[in-house]
Design a protein around this motif. Structure first.
Motif, PDB file in Angstrom:
ATOM      1  N   THR A  90       0.844  -1.186   0.000  1.00  0.00           N
ATOM      2  CA  THR A  90       0.000   0.000   0.000  1.00  0.00           C
ATOM      3  C   THR A  90       0.883   1.241   0.000  1.00  0.00           C
ATOM      4  OG1 THR A  90      -1.891   1.083   1.073  1.00  0.00           O
ATOM      5  CG2 THR A  90      -0.181   0.184   2.526  1.00  0.00           C
ATOM      6  N   SER A  91       0.243   2.401   0.102  1.00  0.00           N
ATOM      7  CA  SER A  91       0.951   3.673   0.201  1.00  0.00           C
ATOM      8  C   SER A  91       1.092   4.046   1.665  1.00  0.00           C
ATOM      9  CB  SER A  91       0.173   4.766  -0.543  1.00  0.00           C
ATOM     10  OG  SER A  91       0.456   6.055  -0.033  1.00  0.00           O
ATOM     11  N   PHE A  92       2.293   4.405   2.073  1.00  0.00           N
ATOM     12  CA  PHE A  92       2.531   4.815   3.453  1.00  0.00           C
ATOM     13  C   PHE A  92       1.728   6.062   3.807  1.00  0.00           C
ATOM     14  CE2 PHE A  92       5.159   7.592   6.273  1.00  0.00           C
ATOM     15  CZ  PHE A  92       4.950   6.898   7.453  1.00  0.00           C
ATOM     16  N   THR A  93       1.675   7.028   2.917  1.00  0.00           N
ATOM     17  CA  THR A  93       0.941   8.267   3.190  1.00  0.00           C
ATOM     18  C   THR A  93      -0.545   8.004   3.378  1.00  0.00           C
ATOM     19  OG1 THR A  93       2.560   9.583   1.954  1.00  0.00           O
ATOM     20  CG2 THR A  93       0.382  10.558   2.279  1.00  0.00           C
ATOM     21  N   MET A  94      -1.124   7.142   2.547  1.00  0.00           N
ATOM     22  CA  MET A  94      -2.540   6.790   2.703  1.00  0.00           C
ATOM     23  C   MET A  94      -2.766   6.051   4.016  1.00  0.00           C
ATOM     24  SD  MET A  94      -3.895   5.618  -1.070  1.00  0.00           S
ATOM     25  CE  MET A  94      -5.576   5.406  -0.474  1.00  0.00           C
ATOM     26  N   GLY A 183      -1.082  14.023  -3.294  1.00  0.00           N
ATOM     27  CA  GLY A 183      -1.288  13.020  -4.331  1.00  0.00           C
ATOM     28  C   GLY A 183       0.000  12.538  -4.955  1.00  0.00           C
ATOM     29  N   GLY A 184       0.965  13.439  -5.141  1.00  0.00           N
ATOM     30  CA  GLY A 184       2.232  13.044  -5.738  1.00  0.00           C
ATOM     31  C   GLY A 184       2.965  12.020  -4.898  1.00  0.00           C
ATOM     32  N   ALA A 185       2.965  12.218  -3.591  1.00  0.00           N
ATOM     33  CA  ALA A 185       3.638  11.275  -2.689  1.00  0.00           C
ATOM     34  C   ALA A 185       2.954   9.913  -2.729  1.00  0.00           C
ATOM     35  CB  ALA A 185       3.642  11.824  -1.266  1.00  0.00           C
ATOM     36  N   ILE A 186       1.630   9.921  -2.744  1.00  0.00           N
ATOM     37  CA  ILE A 186       0.891   8.657  -2.783  1.00  0.00           C
ATOM     38  C   ILE A 186       1.185   7.904  -4.072  1.00  0.00           C
ATOM     39  CG2 ILE A 186      -1.423   7.645  -2.939  1.00  0.00           C
ATOM     40  CD1 ILE A 186      -2.365   9.826  -0.999  1.00  0.00           C
ATOM     41  N   ARG A 187       1.183   8.598  -5.196  1.00  0.00           N
ATOM     42  CA  ARG A 187       1.470   7.927  -6.468  1.00  0.00           C
ATOM     43  C   ARG A 187       2.893   7.362  -6.491  1.00  0.00           C
ATOM     44  NH1 ARG A 187      -2.226  11.854  -8.192  1.00  0.00           N
ATOM     45  NH2 ARG A 187      -0.668  13.518  -8.280  1.00  0.00           N
TER      46      ARG A 187
END
Length: 308
Positions: A90-94, A183-187
């Protein structure tokens, strides 16, 4: 929220955490290889079961990172968190946005999946409930991360703002957190997770069967604990969790994650010291008892609560 006494005598075990993360990821890789190359089904299944536990060690370290207690240096903490998140994947930020939101709304009307509240859609409630118990809940995490990375507007449309669905499922409160998320970090984190997973498959010649067995076992194991540590607990933001009793080796592999009431009351205390904050005067049900009771399905909201 930091409470009195947190950080005093509870330093972040940075070196231990780093060693555990490397060892757990190596064990995960070994299990993926064995599940893919063992000739006997029994060995493949055993590898999947072991994977389900050691990848929970990785997840527990990811959980530490979401609270900023995996490493004292924020940049290192987040980098290690992103690596751990790739094994979920998964995404760490999410994950951080959703988990900190959970601490804000724990056992409020937005997180009472174990009770039928007045006006609830009972079919939807049961669907959520049994998706948790069967491990389907895990699938929504990586799929949701990929969907957000590719079509960010789609998840926003699924919020159900102002609807009973949005409130009952918690979708409005949780997906709404993504509006302020970078959004950029998540992508970039989703791309990292994809690269790590593809790298494991290519480097270890992981088969679809081996990968599927390992992550199916992990999904069931991980999902089971995600609500067993809250089911039927007091409807209170900080006290609404259990310090569950479980076999010591399992608790060690989960890095004291079963001490969940202690964690909710002291969210900035590293996993190593949570045992100090377990209140011996508060009921400590066994994980197995709570988990078995969950299979009976959600219960009617207690009358005393409904009247409030």
């Amino acid at each position: 929220m930091t409470t009195e006494g947190e950080g005093v005598g509870t330093p972040i075990p940075a070196a231990l955490n780093a060693v555990l993360l490397v060892c757990a990821m190596a064990a995960c890789a070994g299990c993926l290889w064995l599940a893919s190359h063992a000739e006997r089904l029994a060995v493949q299944l055993l590898a999947a079961v072991v994977f389900s536990f050691v990848n929970n060690t990785v997840f527990s370290l990811l959980h530490e990172a979401t609270h900023g207690v995996l490493h004292p240096v924020r940049r290192v903490n987040d980098t290690l968190g992103r690596i751990a998140a790739a094994f979920f994947p998964t995404s760490f930020t999410m994950q951080r946005a959703f988990h900190l939101n959970h601490h804000r709304h724990n056992r409020t009307h937005l997180e009472q999946f174990d009770y039928f509240r007045p006006g609830d859609n009972r079919f939807l409630k049961r669907a959520q409930w049994y998706s948790i118990l069967t491990g389907l809940y895990w699938l929504f995490v990586p799929v949701g991360a990929v969907v957000f990375a590719l079509v960010p507007g789609l998840l926003h449309r699924l919020r159900g703002t102002g609807t009973r669905y949005g409130e009952q499922t918690g979708a409005d409160a949780y997906l709404g957190r993504l509006e302020a998320a970078p959004g950029g970090a998540i992508r970039a984190e989703v791309l990292l997770a994809v690269c790590v997973q593809v790298g494991l498959v290519v480097a270890l010649d992981v088969s679809a069967t081996g990968w599927g067995l390992c992550y199916a076992a992990f999904a069931i194991n991980w999902s089971a604990l995600q609500y067993a540590d809250h089911a039927w607990s007091p409807l209170h933001v900080r006290d609404g969790a259990w310090d569950l009793r479980v076999a010591a080796p399992v608790r060690w592999l989960f890095l004291n994650y079963h001490y969940h009431r202690a964690h909710h009351r002291h969210p900035h205390v590293p996993w190593l010291y949570l045992g100090r904050y377990v209140d011996s005067e508060v009921a400590r049900p066994s994980f197995l008892r709570i988990w078995l009771s969950m299979w009976r399905g959600p219960r009617p909201l207690p009358a005393a609560v409904e009247e409030r």
